[in-house]
Write an enzyme that holds these catalytic residues in place. Structure first.
Site, PDB file in Angstrom:
ATOM      1  N   ASP A 117      52.975  38.883  44.699  1.00 23.22           N
ATOM      2  CA  ASP A 117      51.705  38.928  44.406  1.00 23.22           C
ATOM      3  C   ASP A 117      50.965  38.221  45.734  1.00 23.22           C
ATOM      4  OD1 ASP A 117      49.579  40.038  43.091  1.00 23.22           O
ATOM      5  OD2 ASP A 117      49.092  38.142  42.272  1.00 23.22           O
ATOM      6  N   HIS A 124      37.230  36.861  46.543  1.00 22.00           N
ATOM      7  CA  HIS A 124      38.027  36.253  45.544  1.00 22.00           C
ATOM      8  C   HIS A 124      38.457  34.846  46.055  1.00 22.00           C
ATOM      9  CE1 HIS A 124      40.773  35.510  42.296  1.00 22.00           C
ATOM     10  NE2 HIS A 124      41.644  35.132  42.979  1.00 22.00           N
ATOM     11  N   ARG A 133      37.553  23.571  44.559  1.00 26.86           N
ATOM     12  CA  ARG A 133      37.490  22.701  45.762  1.00 26.86           C
ATOM     13  C   ARG A 133      35.930  22.660  46.275  1.00 26.86           C
ATOM     14  NH1 ARG A 133      41.511  25.942  47.261  1.00 26.86           N
ATOM     15  NH2 ARG A 133      40.501  26.918  48.582  1.00 26.86           N
ATOM     16  N   GLU A 191      43.549  39.425  36.132  1.00 27.66           N
ATOM     17  CA  GLU A 191      43.141  39.821  37.490  1.00 27.66           C
ATOM     18  C   GLU A 191      43.520  41.221  37.871  1.00 27.66           C
ATOM     19  OE1 GLU A 191      45.681  37.048  39.996  1.00 27.66           O
ATOM     20  OE2 GLU A 191      44.095  35.208  39.472  1.00 27.66           O
ATOM     21  N   GLU A 193      44.018  44.070  40.140  1.00 28.03           N
ATOM     22  CA  GLU A 193      44.880  44.431  41.368  1.00 28.03           C
ATOM     23  C   GLU A 193      45.219  45.752  41.192  1.00 28.03           C
ATOM     24  OE1 GLU A 193      47.681  41.037  42.520  1.00 28.03           O
ATOM     25  OE2 GLU A 193      46.440  39.789  41.410  1.00 28.03           O
ATOM     26  N   ASP A 225      47.477  41.030  36.802  1.00 27.33           N
ATOM     27  CA  ASP A 225      48.193  39.900  36.827  1.00 27.33           C
ATOM     28  C   ASP A 225      47.590  38.905  35.925  1.00 27.33           C
ATOM     29  OD1 ASP A 225      49.526  37.567  37.665  1.00 27.33           O
ATOM     30  OD2 ASP A 225      47.960  37.245  39.416  1.00 27.33           O
ATOM     31  N   ARG A 229      44.949  30.080  33.132  1.00 26.51           N
ATOM     32  CA  ARG A 229      44.427  29.093  34.029  1.00 26.51           C
ATOM     33  C   ARG A 229      44.757  27.766  33.637  1.00 26.51           C
ATOM     34  NH1 ARG A 229      43.898  32.754  37.884  1.00 26.51           N
ATOM     35  NH2 ARG A 229      42.501  34.531  37.529  1.00 26.51           N
ATOM     36  N   GLN A 232      48.097  27.182  34.888  1.00 22.14           N
ATOM     37  CA  GLN A 232      48.173  27.303  36.275  1.00 22.14           C
ATOM     38  C   GLN A 232      47.645  26.104  36.869  1.00 22.14           C
ATOM     39  OE1 GLN A 232      46.093  30.742  37.272  1.00 22.14           O
ATOM     40  NE2 GLN A 232      46.510  30.548  39.802  1.00 22.14           N
ATOM     41  N   TYR A 236      50.714  23.929  39.407  1.00 16.68           N
ATOM     42  CA  TYR A 236      50.780  25.039  40.571  1.00 16.68           C
ATOM     43  C   TYR A 236      50.885  24.028  41.915  1.00 16.68           C
ATOM     44  CZ  TYR A 236      45.742  24.500  42.812  1.00 16.68           C
ATOM     45  OH  TYR A 236      44.800  23.984  43.510  1.00 16.68           O
ATOM     46  N   LYS A 245      51.607  32.386  35.332  1.00 13.80           N
ATOM     47  CA  LYS A 245      51.605  33.973  35.544  1.00 13.80           C
ATOM     48  C   LYS A 245      52.882  34.542  35.250  1.00 13.80           C
ATOM     49  CE  LYS A 245      48.458  33.658  38.976  1.00 13.80           C
ATOM     50  NZ  LYS A 245      47.212  34.517  39.182  1.00 13.80           N
ATOM     51  N   THR A 249      53.059  40.749  33.572  1.00  9.68           N
ATOM     52  CA  THR A 249      52.238  41.553  34.676  1.00  9.68           C
ATOM     53  C   THR A 249      52.061  42.904  34.194  1.00  9.68           C
ATOM     54  OG1 THR A 249      53.074  39.920  36.113  1.00  9.68           O
ATOM     55  CG2 THR A 249      51.938  42.047  36.855  1.00  9.68           C
ATOM     56  N   THR A 340      43.869  39.607  43.424  1.00 12.47           N
ATOM     57  CA  THR A 340      42.594  39.931  42.587  1.00 12.47           C
ATOM     58  C   THR A 340      41.267  40.569  43.608  1.00 12.47           C
ATOM     59  OG1 THR A 340      42.854  38.099  41.366  1.00 12.47           O
ATOM     60  CG2 THR A 340      40.745  38.859  41.333  1.00 12.47           C
ATOM     61  N   GLU A 354      36.107  34.043  37.720  1.00 12.37           N
ATOM     62  CA  GLU A 354      34.896  34.086  38.668  1.00 12.37           C
ATOM     63  C   GLU A 354      33.838  34.750  38.009  1.00 12.37           C
ATOM     64  OE1 GLU A 354      36.281  36.264  42.789  1.00 12.37           O
ATOM     65  OE2 GLU A 354      37.752  36.582  41.143  1.00 12.37           O
TER      66      GLU A 354
END
Ligand code: CA
Length: 406
Positions: A117, A124, A133, A191, A193, A225, A229, A232, A236, A245, A249, A340, A354
């Protein structure tokens, strides 16, 4: 009369002909099928009935034999199928080999080999950067404009559209938690995709250059996907996505051959950074690598977003070049997700992360507010692409209902 006389402008007319695998009503047997309107043609039986040399590729329980056969065979088979469903002389032979879509069971159309992926939408990646961040100088990581970022996922949990998705449980640690806790994910997300399906394998040690993309990739499909969250976010660092994840899928039951999407090919966004030669798609002899796919994301039938695939910064050809540049080989049935798809505007974002800005701005749906998914929610992605002469090329939908944690 159906099945041959598909209404003019039907996005699944004879110009499309996506491939899938189905079982007829009352049967467990898996057969390769081709969709025409709201019917599926038993392609293997048709090939046998018409004495076609392609019967060995089509009279199969999966698409793998066709995938492995290569680009010349893909074109030849598509040309034959187009003739079968459009030339009146074949009608009497083929009519009994069509099944209404409503009466068949659709299966995962190919044996998924490896699953990768990517993270190819600049919108995104910037949104995620701003959310997680907020103090960083640049919302993109320093590598983002230099290579298509990806990770290896779990091929064994790729499921076909319609398969229910169990809410995963796992470990998480929110900012207010003194220690990690275990339980069902409270931030289950989607997600939107596009997945690319590899047909022709490669030998270990042989990278695939950009210009060989269509020698190896057979087609594409919508892909969800599913992402937990909270799981994750805690797991991660530093090795990337893992259990947040790998629980599921979803892919569409229909694989659209790239040949059906010739009119949808577009140039990708302008490159803002010079690229190393193996990723540089600015040469005039490199075909445009983008696809103009208009995706629609619906929750319980209510459209919440329309992500435009044409805005993806990295193309599928660049992703294939990246994932093989170290010499890693391809296998028939390899699947790779685009990442995404998010466009520049709020209505074009392909994840709830988002769309709700990490839960800060809930969506107002007819059945209540949503930050992340609730048990019972049905998420459906659909899409179309421009075809020749203004007709739309429909992509098979990918849908799934969220079920309570086991
Ligand atoms: Ca993803």
């Amino acid at each position: 009369m159906p099945p041959f006389d598909v209404p003019e402008g039907d996005p699944f007319g004879a110009h499309n002909l996506p491939y899938g695998v189905f079982s007829p009503s009352g049967s467990q047997e898996r057969r390769v099928g081709v969709r025409l309107g709201d019917h599926v043609l038993d392609a293997g039986a048709a090939a046998v009935a018409l004495g076609s040399p392609y019967a060995p590729l089509l009279a199969q329980p999966t698409l793998n034999a066709l995938l492995a056969a290569g680009r010349t065979a893909w074109s030849d088979v598509r040309r034959a199928l187009t003739a079968w469903v459009t030339v009146p002389a074949h009608r009497a032979t083929l009519e009994p080999l069509f099944h209404p879509l409503s009466e068949v069971t659709l299966h995962l159309p190919f044996e998924v080999a490896d699953y990768v992926d990517f993270y190819a939408s600049e919108n995104h990646a910037r949104n995620v950067g701003r959310i997680f961040r907020p103090d960083a100088e640049d919302s993109l990581t320093p590598n983002w404009k230099h290579l298509p970022i990806g990770y290896h996922g779990r091929s064994g949990t790729v499921v076909v559209s319609g398969t229910r998705v169990l809410r995963p449980s796992g470990q998480r640690k929110g900012p207010g938690d003194p220690v990690p806790v275990f339980g069902p994910s409270a931030r289950l997300d989607i997600e939107a995709e596009v997945g690319f399906v590899v047909g022709v394998p490669t030998e270990l040690g042989r990278p695939v250059p950009l210009r060989d993309f269509r020698e190896h990739v057979f087609g594409l499909c919508l892909l969800n996907d599913w992402s937990a969250r909270d799981i994750q976010a805690w797991e991660y660092v530093p090795l990337g996505p893992f259990l947040g994840k790998s629980f599921a899928t979803s892919v569409a039951a229909w694989i659209t051959p790239l040949e059906a999407l010739e009119a949808a090919r577009v140039a990708p966004p302008r490159r803002t950074h010079p690229l190393l030669p193996y990723l540089d798609d600015s040469a005039p002899d490199i075909e445009p690598g983008g696809y103009d796919l208009r995706i629609s994301v619906a929750i319980n039938g209510h459209v919440v977003a329309e992500p435009p695939f044409s805005t993806m910064y990295w193309t599928a050809a660049q992703q294939l070049a990246q994932m093989t540049v170290n010499g890693a080989s391809l296998r028939t049935g390899d699947l790779y997700g685009s990442g995404t798809v998010s466009g520049p505007t709020e209505r074009e974002r392909g994840s709830l992360l988002e769309l709700t800005w990490n839960g800060r701005d809930p969506l107002d749906l007819p059945d209540g507010k949503r930050t992340f998914l609730e048990d019972g929610d049905v998420v459906t992605f659909s899409a179309w692409a421009p075809g020749e002469g203004g007709v739309r090329v429909g992509l098979g939908e990918v849908t799934g209902r969220v079920a309570a944690s086991a």
